[in-house]
Design an enzyme around this catalytic site. Structure first.
Site, PDB file in Angstrom:
ATOM      1  N   HIS A  43       0.766  -1.291   0.049  1.00  0.00           N
ATOM      2  CA  HIS A  43      -0.029   0.095   0.041  1.00  0.00           C
ATOM      3  C   HIS A  43       0.954   1.187   0.147  1.00  0.00           C
ATOM      4  CE1 HIS A  43      -3.357  -2.385   0.921  1.00  0.00           C
ATOM      5  NE2 HIS A  43      -4.315  -1.475   0.521  1.00  0.00           N
ATOM      6  N   ASP A  44       1.817   1.425   0.966  1.00  0.00           N
ATOM      7  CA  ASP A  44       2.700   2.127   1.001  1.00  0.00           C
ATOM      8  C   ASP A  44       3.742   2.292   1.960  1.00  0.00           C
ATOM      9  OD1 ASP A  44       3.680   5.002   0.481  1.00  0.00           O
ATOM     10  OD2 ASP A  44       1.932   5.968   1.444  1.00  0.00           O
TER      11      ASP A  44
END
Length: 620
Positions: free
Chosen positions: A504-505
């Site tokens: 996701h990050d």
């Protein structure tokens, strides 16, 4: 057809995705053979399934829970609406985050940058849904009207001929439309995208078989980190290092960066692309074993035009499909699914390109489109009336809100997160359905219709969950209760959620969320082991209450982990919790909230029992 029967069909699981009402091993064609006329839900899904140990609720008790839930929900919604009025104490702190709206003369909370990027471009995306499939049909019509080969003339409708002509037309169009699409989106950065794709293709098809898995993972995880740390490898940054050799390089770098397409930050979109790259390499890797053992289709005497969902995913594509770089690019950059998914495996994509899935019908696609528009309208209503996102972003004086209002701010923040993800996913799936491809549905249930942490992750971003299960979870050995020890299973879950968080990050907040999600699953695992359903068959009511208490606790944990990862962070969560239970009024409210959650859980139990009576059992 009455309005009620239409609404039942519109909001049925079958309209959402036929995979939910048919077994994964059931042929889609055979399941769809008798669906030309609408049927009541009682006739869908096969034979009734045995009930769980929770049993069926007494009618009086069920209606008591229904009354409590339907009395509470309007108050929950109104509590956020009331603090979103211009006369509320903190309105001036977040007013600058609001935009001009079009409903009820109110402003709209379009402050979530991720969803705003989609919402602001809906008119242009809608044109793509119309013109991309229309252009395909036009191109295929001209291709068919051209001079056919002798083989096509001899057997224009044979199955083998269809298996040759249809994928050739589809994949040719997908390849060229994908190139145009990615250039329009990323401009000159499309060269970087294609270079990465080419390297991954060579890893999956040119390396020795035993080297493919490890090299694939190292390369693709490395790309995730490199894209993030290198910020997409700006041409201007690369050009500055070339000044001694080419003085004009900075000017050229700025020129190339300037034409970065409609979405210059291509590295953000590339996260979903990485999943498809891994899917291609591993599907090819596993196909090498299958090819030595002979064709599974011939061994099992399967009809390739009527494969089940499970067979489409597991049956390897032909060697010709894996060896074609154009086919690889057509799959990786398939326009309807390129930006956000849903995620299809390479095998499934090739199978549906070869034979159109029987689940793709005009009626079902139209109903799915209507359902999408209803969801979009629901989001617009939320954004115009409940400014939960803007309030949270403005860091207001939390002491001005009651414990009930604070908890509802957190709750509706999560609902907006759910909607802002579901709407783009359903839009792009709708585009694929209109184009004749049926990818998996990403969202099965409403966010508020979940009580199991394990079930929640199966129904939230379902295509990603299926991808994780196929390419990460099962190769690691599975989790607790799957033949591996609790410690080993917990470590596997931790590895999976760590990958999910980093995917996701790359930041500590999401990594914290991933670890919290793992540890918050453990109470459910241990609770299931401590209270096995088999031992409570003679006491269904008592077991249902025990499960209800555990499920209520589960919901609180799931809300906490999601708020940390996707909304307010760990510090923000601590502030909300302190504001809610920092006084005896808050503690009393918390007990009341737990009772409301308990009643909602009992309704969820009954909902799932009703599905089983119709022959439907979802693991969520």
């Amino acid at each position: 057809m009455t309005i009620l029967s239409f609404l039942r069909e519109l909001y049925s699981l079958e309209t959402l995705d036929t995979r939910f009402t048919n077994s994964a091993s059931t042929s889609i064609k055979s399941a769809s053979a008798k669906e030309d006329e609408p049927k009541p839900d009682s006739q869908r899904g096969g034979k009734p399934l045995p009930a769980d140990a929770t049993g069926r609720l007494p009618r009086w008790e069920f209606w008591f829970y229904i009354v409590v839930v339907f009395t509470s929900v309007p108050q929950m919604y109104w509590s956020v609406v009331s603090i979103s009025q211009p006369d509320s104490p903190n309105y001036s702190k977040y007013e600058h985050l609001l935009s001009p709206g079009w409903m009820f003369g109110r402003k709209v909370d379009n402050s979530d940058a991720q969803y705003a990027g989609f919402r602001d471009n809906i008119p242009y995306l809608a044109l793509l849904v119309i013109f991309h499939p229309l252009l395909r049909r036009t191109c295929e019509k001209f291709a068919v009207s051209g001079k056919p080969s002798s083989n096509e003339t001899a057997k224009p409708t044979s199955r083998s001929n269809q298996a040759e002509i249809r994928p050739r037309h589809r994949l040719t169009y997908d390849f060229y439309s994908a190139l145009v699409f990615v250039v329009a989106l990323t401009g000159f950065s499309s060269l970087k995208v294609l270079l990465i794709l080419f390297i991954n293709y060579k890893i999956g098809t040119s390396l020795p078989r035993n080297a493919i898995p490890a090299t694939t993972w190292i390369f693709n995880i490395g790309i995730l980190f490199a894209n993030e740390l290198g910020q997409g490898y700006r041409y201007s940054s690369i050009a500055n290092s070339m000044i001694p050799f080419y003085p004009a390089a900075p000017a050229l770098g700025k020129f190339l960066d300037f034409y970065g397409g409609l979405m210059p930050r291509w590295e953000v979109l590339f996260k979903v692309t990485v999943l498809r790259m891994i899917s291609f390499n591993f599907d090819h890797y596993w196909s090498l074993d299958r090819s030595r053992a002979g064709s599974p289709l011939e061994k099992k005497q399967l009809d390739p035009s009527a494969l089940s969902d499970k067979e489409r995913v597991s049956m390897p594509a032909t060697p010709a499909a894996f060896s074609s770089y154009r086919t690889y690019v057509a799959y990786i950059l398939y326009p309807p699914l390129y930006i956000a998914g849903p995620i299809m495996t390479f095998n499934d994509y090739i199978s549906q390109c070869t034979y159109r899935s029987s689940s793709v019908t005009t009626r079902r696609t139209a109903l799915y489109g209507i359902r999408f528009l209803a969801t979009l309208l629901c989001m617009e209503l939320m954004q115009h009336t409940a400014y939960a996102v803007a309030i949270s972003k403005a860091s207001p004086d939390w002491s001005t809100y009651t414990p009930f209002q604070l908890s509802m701010l957190a709750y509706f923040n999560l609902h907006i997160i759910w909607l802002k993800l579901m709407i783009p996913w359903r839009f792009f799936r709708l585009w694929a359905l209109v184009d004749g491809i049926d990818p998996p549905e990403n969202m099965i249930r409403c966010m508020s219709d979940n009580y199991s942490a394990l079930g929640f992750w199966r129904s939230w971003h379902r295509s990603y969950n299926r991808w994780l299960t196929r390419y990460v979870y099962i190769p690691l050995g599975g989790g607790p209760g799957r033949g591996v020890g609790v410690v080993r299973g917990t470590i596997n879950l931790l590895l999976v959620f760590t990958f999910v968080a980093l995917w996701h990050d790359i930041n500590l907040q999401l990594l914290t969320w991933g670890w919290l999600a793992t540890f918050f699953i453990l109470p459910e695992v241990f609770g299931t082991m401590a209270f096995p359903a088999s031992k409570w068959k003679t006491r269904p009511a008592a077991y249902r209450y025990i499960c209800g208490v555990g499920a209520t606790f589960n919901i609180l944990l799931m809300m906490a982990s999601s708020l940390v990862g996707f909304a307010v962070g760990l510090d923000g969560l601590m502030g909300l919790v302190h504001g809610i239970i920092g006084s005896w009024h808050g503690a009393l409210y918390m007990l009341t909230a737990c009772f409301i959650l308990f009643t909602g859980v009992q309704v969820m139990f009954e909902h799932r029992e009703d599905e089983k009576r119709k022959g439907i059992k979802l693991k969520c």
